[in-house]
Structures are given as structure tokens and as C-alpha cells.
Design a protein around this motif. Structure first.
Motif, PDB file in Angstrom:
ATOM      1  N   PRO A 121       6.163  19.998  28.349  1.00 44.05           N
ATOM      2  CA  PRO A 121       7.313  20.724  28.474  1.00 44.05           C
ATOM      3  C   PRO A 121       8.547  20.236  28.143  1.00 44.05           C
ATOM      4  CG  PRO A 121       5.702  21.112  30.486  1.00 44.05           C
ATOM      5  CD  PRO A 121       5.393  19.915  29.654  1.00 44.05           C
ATOM      6  N   LYS A 122       9.562  20.917  27.915  1.00 43.24           N
ATOM      7  CA  LYS A 122      10.887  20.274  27.292  1.00 43.24           C
ATOM      8  C   LYS A 122      11.449  19.079  28.416  1.00 43.24           C
ATOM      9  CE  LYS A 122      12.428  24.149  24.294  1.00 43.24           C
ATOM     10  NZ  LYS A 122      13.244  24.998  24.220  1.00 43.24           N
ATOM     11  N   GLN A 123      11.287  19.597  29.517  1.00 38.93           N
ATOM     12  CA  GLN A 123      12.045  18.665  30.634  1.00 38.93           C
ATOM     13  C   GLN A 123      11.294  17.382  30.731  1.00 38.93           C
ATOM     14  OE1 GLN A 123      10.732  21.662  31.381  1.00 38.93           O
ATOM     15  NE2 GLN A 123       9.796  21.713  33.204  1.00 38.93           N
ATOM     16  N   HIS A 124      10.117  17.284  30.000  1.00 34.22           N
ATOM     17  CA  HIS A 124       9.299  15.939  30.073  1.00 34.22           C
ATOM     18  C   HIS A 124       9.321  15.177  28.924  1.00 34.22           C
ATOM     19  CE1 HIS A 124       8.376  17.041  34.287  1.00 34.22           C
ATOM     20  NE2 HIS A 124       7.911  18.118  33.809  1.00 34.22           N
ATOM     21  N   ARG A 125      10.103  15.709  27.819  1.00 32.18           N
ATOM     22  CA  ARG A 125       9.798  15.051  26.464  1.00 32.18           C
ATOM     23  C   ARG A 125      10.486  13.724  26.252  1.00 32.18           C
ATOM     24  NH1 ARG A 125       9.892  20.640  23.092  1.00 32.18           N
ATOM     25  NH2 ARG A 125       7.942  21.615  24.088  1.00 32.18           N
ATOM     26  N   LYS A 126      11.539  13.431  27.376  1.00 31.26           N
ATOM     27  CA  LYS A 126      12.402  12.141  26.949  1.00 31.26           C
ATOM     28  C   LYS A 126      11.529  11.015  26.963  1.00 31.26           C
ATOM     29  CE  LYS A 126      16.568  14.167  28.846  1.00 31.26           C
ATOM     30  NZ  LYS A 126      17.422  14.215  30.030  1.00 31.26           N
ATOM     31  N   LYS A 127      10.443  10.954  27.426  1.00 31.17           N
ATOM     32  CA  LYS A 127       9.628   9.934  27.699  1.00 31.17           C
ATOM     33  C   LYS A 127       8.271   9.801  27.035  1.00 31.17           C
ATOM     34  CE  LYS A 127      11.382   8.628  32.206  1.00 31.17           C
ATOM     35  NZ  LYS A 127      10.969   8.436  33.593  1.00 31.17           N
ATOM     36  N   LEU A 128       8.194  10.681  25.812  1.00 30.00           N
ATOM     37  CA  LEU A 128       7.242  10.684  25.011  1.00 30.00           C
ATOM     38  C   LEU A 128       6.825   9.342  24.299  1.00 30.00           C
ATOM     39  CD1 LEU A 128       7.287  14.190  23.180  1.00 30.00           C
ATOM     40  CD2 LEU A 128       5.684  13.612  25.098  1.00 30.00           C
ATOM     41  N   HIS A 129       7.807   8.509  24.074  1.00 26.41           N
ATOM     42  CA  HIS A 129       7.636   7.200  23.373  1.00 26.41           C
ATOM     43  C   HIS A 129       6.629   6.486  24.371  1.00 26.41           C
ATOM     44  CE1 HIS A 129      11.303   6.857  25.486  1.00 26.41           C
ATOM     45  NE2 HIS A 129      11.048   5.493  25.537  1.00 26.41           N
ATOM     46  N   LYS A 130       7.091   6.562  25.428  1.00 22.31           N
ATOM     47  CA  LYS A 130       6.354   5.620  26.550  1.00 22.31           C
ATOM     48  C   LYS A 130       4.918   6.068  26.746  1.00 22.31           C
ATOM     49  CE  LYS A 130      10.174   4.124  29.512  1.00 22.31           C
ATOM     50  NZ  LYS A 130      10.782   4.181  30.696  1.00 22.31           N
ATOM     51  N   LEU A 131       4.704   7.329  26.761  1.00 25.46           N
ATOM     52  CA  LEU A 131       3.507   7.861  26.868  1.00 25.46           C
ATOM     53  C   LEU A 131       2.434   7.543  25.531  1.00 25.46           C
ATOM     54  CD1 LEU A 131       1.401   9.788  28.449  1.00 25.46           C
ATOM     55  CD2 LEU A 131       2.468  11.662  27.280  1.00 25.46           C
ATOM     56  N   LYS A 132       3.105   7.437  24.545  1.00 21.86           N
ATOM     57  CA  LYS A 132       2.314   7.178  23.311  1.00 21.86           C
ATOM     58  C   LYS A 132       2.156   5.674  23.187  1.00 21.86           C
ATOM     59  CE  LYS A 132       3.345   6.760  18.269  1.00 21.86           C
ATOM     60  NZ  LYS A 132       2.969   5.705  17.993  1.00 21.86           N
ATOM     61  N   ASP A 133       3.091   4.802  23.499  1.00 20.77           N
ATOM     62  CA  ASP A 133       2.678   3.451  23.670  1.00 20.77           C
ATOM     63  C   ASP A 133       1.799   3.102  24.661  1.00 20.77           C
ATOM     64  OD1 ASP A 133       4.683   2.950  21.804  1.00 20.77           O
ATOM     65  OD2 ASP A 133       6.183   2.535  23.092  1.00 20.77           O
TER      66      ASP A 133
END
Length: 85
Positions: free
Chosen positions: A4-16
């Protein structure tokens, strides 16, 4: 999955974080759509890996999954149902 949009700011941390798990070959994220694509070995317990990683990296996203916010997985599954419940 689609985050969801409100949780996308930390996608790079999730990816890493996902890329550090044995059995995960690579992770692709698209910040605009919120998509997370995980390439993994066939025998990797990917739902467990994703649940533990989301729990560690983004507790708010895990809470959203538990509360039933729409997060889609390829094949018609949801991370909430597969990883949490």
C-alpha cells in the motif's frame, strides 16, 4: 506483493533485507506501483522469509497486513494470509 502507498517509503530497506536471506536470488522493487518481486530458490520457504523480513523491517506494514489491508501476491495469494495467518 503490492505494498500500500503509505508503506512504500521503506521498500529499499525491505529489498536489502530480503536479499540477505539464503535462497533469495534477487529482489526487484517499484516504488511507483509498490510492487516487490522476489526471485528465489524453489525450496526456499518464501512466505516465512517474507513474513520475518516484513516484521523486522517494517512493523507498520506487518500491522497493516494483520489488520487486513490489501497486499497482493502473484497467483492470488495474500501475504497476510500466507505469512501471518
Amino acid at each position: 506483493i503490492k505494498v500500500p502507498k503509505q508503506h512504500r517509503k521503506k521498500l529499499h530497506k525491505l529489498k536489502d533485507a530480503l536479499e540477505t536471506h539464503p535462497g533469495v536470488k534477487s529482489v526487484e522493487v517499484n516504488h511507483q506501483t509498490g510492487s516487490v518481486l522476489v526471485h528465489h530458490e524453489h525450496d526456499t520457504p518464501i512466505f516465512e522469509v517474507m513474513h520475518k523480513t516484513v516484521e523486522t523491517v517494517e512493523v507498520d506494514l506487518l500491522t497493516a497486513l494483520i489488520e487486513g489491508e490489501a497486499v497482493e501476491l502473484a497467483g492470488g495469494f495474500s501475504l497476510g494470509a500466507a505469512g501471518v495467518g
